[in-house]
Design a protein around this motif. Structure first.
Motif, PDB file in Angstrom:
ATOM      1  N   GLU A  58       0.836  -1.214   0.000  1.00 48.09           N
ATOM      2  CA  GLU A  58       0.000   0.000   0.000  1.00 48.09           C
ATOM      3  C   GLU A  58       0.867   1.259   0.000  1.00 48.09           C
ATOM      4  O   GLU A  58       0.736   2.111  -0.878  1.00 48.09           O
ATOM      5  CB  GLU A  58      -0.934  -0.023   1.218  1.00 48.09           C
ATOM      6  CG  GLU A  58      -1.983  -1.136   1.106  1.00 48.09           C
ATOM      7  CD  GLU A  58      -2.829  -1.329   2.361  1.00 48.09           C
ATOM      8  OE1 GLU A  58      -3.805  -2.080   2.278  1.00 48.09           O
ATOM      9  OE2 GLU A  58      -2.500  -0.755   3.424  1.00 48.09           O
ATOM     10  N   HIS A  86      -1.654   3.116   9.865  1.00 48.32           N
ATOM     11  CA  HIS A  86      -0.527   2.172   9.801  1.00 48.32           C
ATOM     12  C   HIS A  86       0.486   2.484  10.905  1.00 48.32           C
ATOM     13  O   HIS A  86       1.011   1.576  11.555  1.00 48.32           O
ATOM     14  CB  HIS A  86       0.184   2.263   8.442  1.00 48.32           C
ATOM     15  CG  HIS A  86      -0.629   1.741   7.286  1.00 48.32           C
ATOM     16  ND1 HIS A  86      -0.233   1.884   5.981  1.00 48.32           N
ATOM     17  CD2 HIS A  86      -1.819   1.084   7.252  1.00 48.32           C
ATOM     18  CE1 HIS A  86      -1.137   1.328   5.175  1.00 48.32           C
ATOM     19  NE2 HIS A  86      -2.115   0.845   5.925  1.00 48.32           N
ATOM     20  N   HIS A 128     -10.042  -0.500   9.583  1.00 47.55           N
ATOM     21  CA  HIS A 128      -9.057  -0.035   8.598  1.00 47.55           C
ATOM     22  C   HIS A 128      -9.259  -0.756   7.253  1.00 47.55           C
ATOM     23  O   HIS A 128      -9.265  -0.132   6.191  1.00 47.55           O
ATOM     24  CB  HIS A 128      -7.657  -0.300   9.161  1.00 47.55           C
ATOM     25  CG  HIS A 128      -6.543   0.114   8.265  1.00 47.55           C
ATOM     26  ND1 HIS A 128      -6.116   1.416   8.159  1.00 47.55           N
ATOM     27  CD2 HIS A 128      -5.783  -0.610   7.402  1.00 47.55           C
ATOM     28  CE1 HIS A 128      -5.124   1.478   7.279  1.00 47.55           C
ATOM     29  NE2 HIS A 128      -4.900   0.262   6.805  1.00 47.55           N
ATOM     30  N   GLU A 132     -10.516   0.644   3.425  1.00 54.11           N
ATOM     31  CA  GLU A 132      -9.773   0.435   2.176  1.00 54.11           C
ATOM     32  C   GLU A 132     -10.614  -0.306   1.133  1.00 54.11           C
ATOM     33  O   GLU A 132     -10.717   0.129  -0.016  1.00 54.11           O
ATOM     34  CB  GLU A 132      -8.473  -0.326   2.468  1.00 54.11           C
ATOM     35  CG  GLU A 132      -7.491   0.526   3.249  1.00 54.11           C
ATOM     36  CD  GLU A 132      -6.222  -0.192   3.632  1.00 54.11           C
ATOM     37  OE1 GLU A 132      -5.236   0.505   3.936  1.00 54.11           O
ATOM     38  OE2 GLU A 132      -6.190  -1.443   3.659  1.00 54.11           O
TER      39      GLU A 132
HETATM   40 FE   LIG Z   1      -3.745  -0.277   5.101  1.00 59.54          FE
END
Ligand SMILES: [Fe+2]
Ligand SMILES: [Fe+2]
Length: 178
Positions: A58, A86, A128, A132
């Motif tokens: 990512e 992150h 999270h 995404e």
């Molecule tokens: Fe991520």
């Protein structure tokens, strides 16, 4: 396959490991103990797979390519949030490792910190991942041509190819210097 394919497949494995951690947490609440070796295994999964291998794709590839595009303010904001998340994941894992070291050495009071760290990860990852899968990846895809998307996919495979060597070089180095 689109470049987001491997990312979403990796999300499914992260979710299954999160479910395992969740079950261990329920057991830890009953027994007031946890196996430090399980915590080591969970940390290894989070660091090597979820962070290095997955977040690596990512941050080092997808986000790097997105920075070359003129993204909408909204999409830029979401990407910044993902990067912060992150970082939060890394900080949580670091604190978890420290607490687990104390717990392993016999500090029973560190159990609460170990379980709190694991609980934070269990709470953090599904949200999270959803952000995404549902919001960011479909939006990101629209910025790339088919060729650009396939070039990222090729870089993802290359990152995977290197990862097993990086992982075990680190293991050997750890024993050699430990
Ligand atoms: Fe991520
Ligand atoms: Fe992800």
């Amino acid at each position: 396959m689109q470049a987001r394919g491997p990312l979403m497949i990796e999300h499914r494995l992260i979710e299954s490991m999160i479910a395992v951690i969740q079950r261990k947490l329920e057991r830890a609440a009953q027994t007031q103990s946890i196996d430090p070796c399980f915590v080591d295994a969970a940390v290894d999964f989070i660091r090597v797979y979820a962070d290095r291998t997955h977040h690596g794709k990512e941050e080092d590839i997808l986000f790097r390519e997105l920075r070359k595009k003129s993204m909408s303010a909204d999409h830029q904001r979401i990407m910044d949030e993902l990067i912060e998340e992150h970082v939060f994941g890394r900080q949580t894992t670091k604190a978890l490792v420290e607490a687990n070291t104390r717990y392993r050495k016999g500090d029973a009071s560190a159990l609460a910190e170990v379980t709190a760290g694991l609980r934070t990860l269990v709470g953090f990852y599904p949200k999270h991942i959803k952000k995404e899968d549902v919001m960011f990846f479909p939006a990101a895809l629209a910025y790339f041509t088919e060729n650009e998307d396939q070039a990222m996919l090729a870089e993802f495979w290359e990152l995977d190819r290197k990862m097993i060597h990086e992982k075990y070089r680190a293991v050997a180095k750890g024993f050699n210097t430990g």
